[in-house]
Design an enzyme around this catalytic site. Structure first.
Site, PDB file in Angstrom:
ATOM      1  N   ASP A  21       0.882  -1.216  -0.039  1.00 39.07           N
ATOM      2  CA  ASP A  21      -0.070   0.080   0.121  1.00 39.07           C
ATOM      3  C   ASP A  21       0.975   1.142  -0.086  1.00 39.07           C
ATOM      4  O   ASP A  21       1.540   1.376   0.994  1.00 39.07           O
ATOM      5  CB  ASP A  21      -0.907   0.080   1.186  1.00 39.07           C
ATOM      6  CG  ASP A  21      -1.895   1.270   1.342  1.00 39.07           C
ATOM      7  OD1 ASP A  21      -1.678   1.946   0.625  1.00 39.07           O
ATOM      8  OD2 ASP A  21      -2.621   0.973   2.207  1.00 39.07           O
ATOM      9  N   TYR A  70      -4.221  17.193  -6.646  1.00 38.88           N
ATOM     10  CA  TYR A  70      -3.905  16.457  -7.458  1.00 38.88           C
ATOM     11  C   TYR A  70      -2.878  17.166  -8.333  1.00 38.88           C
ATOM     12  O   TYR A  70      -1.680  16.651  -8.770  1.00 38.88           O
ATOM     13  CB  TYR A  70      -4.779  15.836  -8.187  1.00 38.88           C
ATOM     14  CG  TYR A  70      -4.467  14.965  -9.469  1.00 38.88           C
ATOM     15  CD1 TYR A  70      -4.174  13.590  -9.051  1.00 38.88           C
ATOM     16  CD2 TYR A  70      -4.512  15.487 -10.386  1.00 38.88           C
ATOM     17  CE1 TYR A  70      -3.953  12.703 -10.251  1.00 38.88           C
ATOM     18  CE2 TYR A  70      -4.069  14.495 -11.691  1.00 38.88           C
ATOM     19  CZ  TYR A  70      -3.960  13.144 -11.454  1.00 38.88           C
ATOM     20  OH  TYR A  70      -3.459  12.279 -12.419  1.00 38.88           O
ATOM     21  N   LYS A 108       1.098  16.180  -9.053  1.00 33.87           N
ATOM     22  CA  LYS A 108       1.845  16.008 -10.251  1.00 33.87           C
ATOM     23  C   LYS A 108       2.767  16.827 -10.743  1.00 33.87           C
ATOM     24  O   LYS A 108       3.719  16.520 -11.641  1.00 33.87           O
ATOM     25  CB  LYS A 108       0.491  15.813 -11.520  1.00 33.87           C
ATOM     26  CG  LYS A 108      -0.116  14.503 -11.294  1.00 33.87           C
ATOM     27  CD  LYS A 108       0.654  13.405 -11.285  1.00 33.87           C
ATOM     28  CE  LYS A 108      -0.302  11.930 -11.098  1.00 33.87           C
ATOM     29  NZ  LYS A 108       0.501  10.699 -11.129  1.00 33.87           N
ATOM     30  N   VAL A 142      -7.615   9.671 -20.397  1.00 36.49           N
ATOM     31  CA  VAL A 142      -7.929   8.376 -21.305  1.00 36.49           C
ATOM     32  C   VAL A 142      -8.968   7.469 -20.430  1.00 36.49           C
ATOM     33  O   VAL A 142      -8.954   7.668 -19.175  1.00 36.49           O
ATOM     34  CB  VAL A 142      -6.622   7.456 -21.527  1.00 36.49           C
ATOM     35  CG1 VAL A 142      -5.655   8.150 -22.344  1.00 36.49           C
ATOM     36  CG2 VAL A 142      -5.891   7.235 -20.070  1.00 36.49           C
TER      37      VAL A 142
END
Length: 244
Positions: free
Chosen positions: A55, A140, A144, A171
């Protein structure tokens, strides 16, 4: 044939890259969050080597994963594919920012490192003031950008390693959703190409790719002062030093 370790390869782009690499005859080691997902991943890529489970939201489990990877010997490439999106900020920070740092620092240095970022990194900020395991303010997009900064730092510090970052596009995976408009095949082909390709365009370092083409990115990732601050803070939180 190359030997490649792929984090988060139980489903999505990681699994598709693993299938493509295995079909080409490469030796692939999969990673899953838990044994049940690992069993399913192995069923989908039966020629893969034994699946490792950990994890990545757990710092100590991530350190143990690195030790298990090293126990298997050296790798030609490591693809840092694992990531989370619509979850708590704490999980985003642990999985997307800290885990790639830990694994990069502790896994025996491969010839190639591939990191998955996102076009959303363009809206990200370093946000170092909120670097702690309980922070609820790392987005997020921030995470990134951190991934891209880490990749650029690796490219600068380890000249013998090809370190690059990918925007796979929006995608239609479980993360992206069924309605995602981008090309799924192109989303994973760049991973495969950077991990094993021998043409001059693949054997480069310190670049950001989208569908095998270099693309513009958030120039904050090039700032050496910010890169060093990222490494320092990650070391403070994880207890893992970045190898020079």
């Amino acid at each position: 044939m190359a030997r490649i370790f792929i984090t988060g390869s139980a489903d999505g782009l990681g699994l598709l890259a693993a299938k493509a690499l295995a079909a080409e005859g490469h030796n692939v080691v999969l990673h899953a969050r838990n044994p049940a997902r690992g069993t399913e991943a192995k069923r989908k890529v039966p020629t893969a080597e034994p699946v490792l489970t950990a994890d990545l939201s757990d710092i100590e489990a991530t350190k143990q994963l690195a030790a298990e990877v090293n126990d298997l010997g050296s790798f030609d490439a490591v693809i840092h594919n694992a990531g989370v999106y619509q979850v708590s900020s704490q999980l985003i920070f642990a999985v997307n920012t800290l885990a790639p740092y830990i694994l990069t620092s502790l896994i025996q240095r491969p010839e190639r490192l591939i990191y998955l970022s996102s076009g959303m990194h363009l809206q990200g900020r370093p946000n170092f003031e909120n670097f702690n395991v309980n922070s609820g303010r790392i987005s997020y997009s921030d995470s990134k950008l951190h991934v891209l900064m880490l990749s650029m730092a690796v490219a600068r510090k380890w000249p013998g390693v090809y370190s690059n970052t990918i925007d796979p596009g929006w995608v239609p995976t479980k993360m992206g959703g069924r309605g995602a408009p981008d090309n799924l095949q192109k989303g994973y082909e760049t991973q495969v190409w950077l991990a094993t390709g021998n043409d001059s365009n693949a054997r480069v370092s310190g670049h950001y790719f989208h569908h095998k083409k270099q693309r513009a990115y958030n120039t904050a990732a090039d700032d050496i002062t910010l890169q060093e601050k990222l490494l320092q803070l990650c070391e403070t939180i994880t207890g893992v030093a970045f190898p020079q």
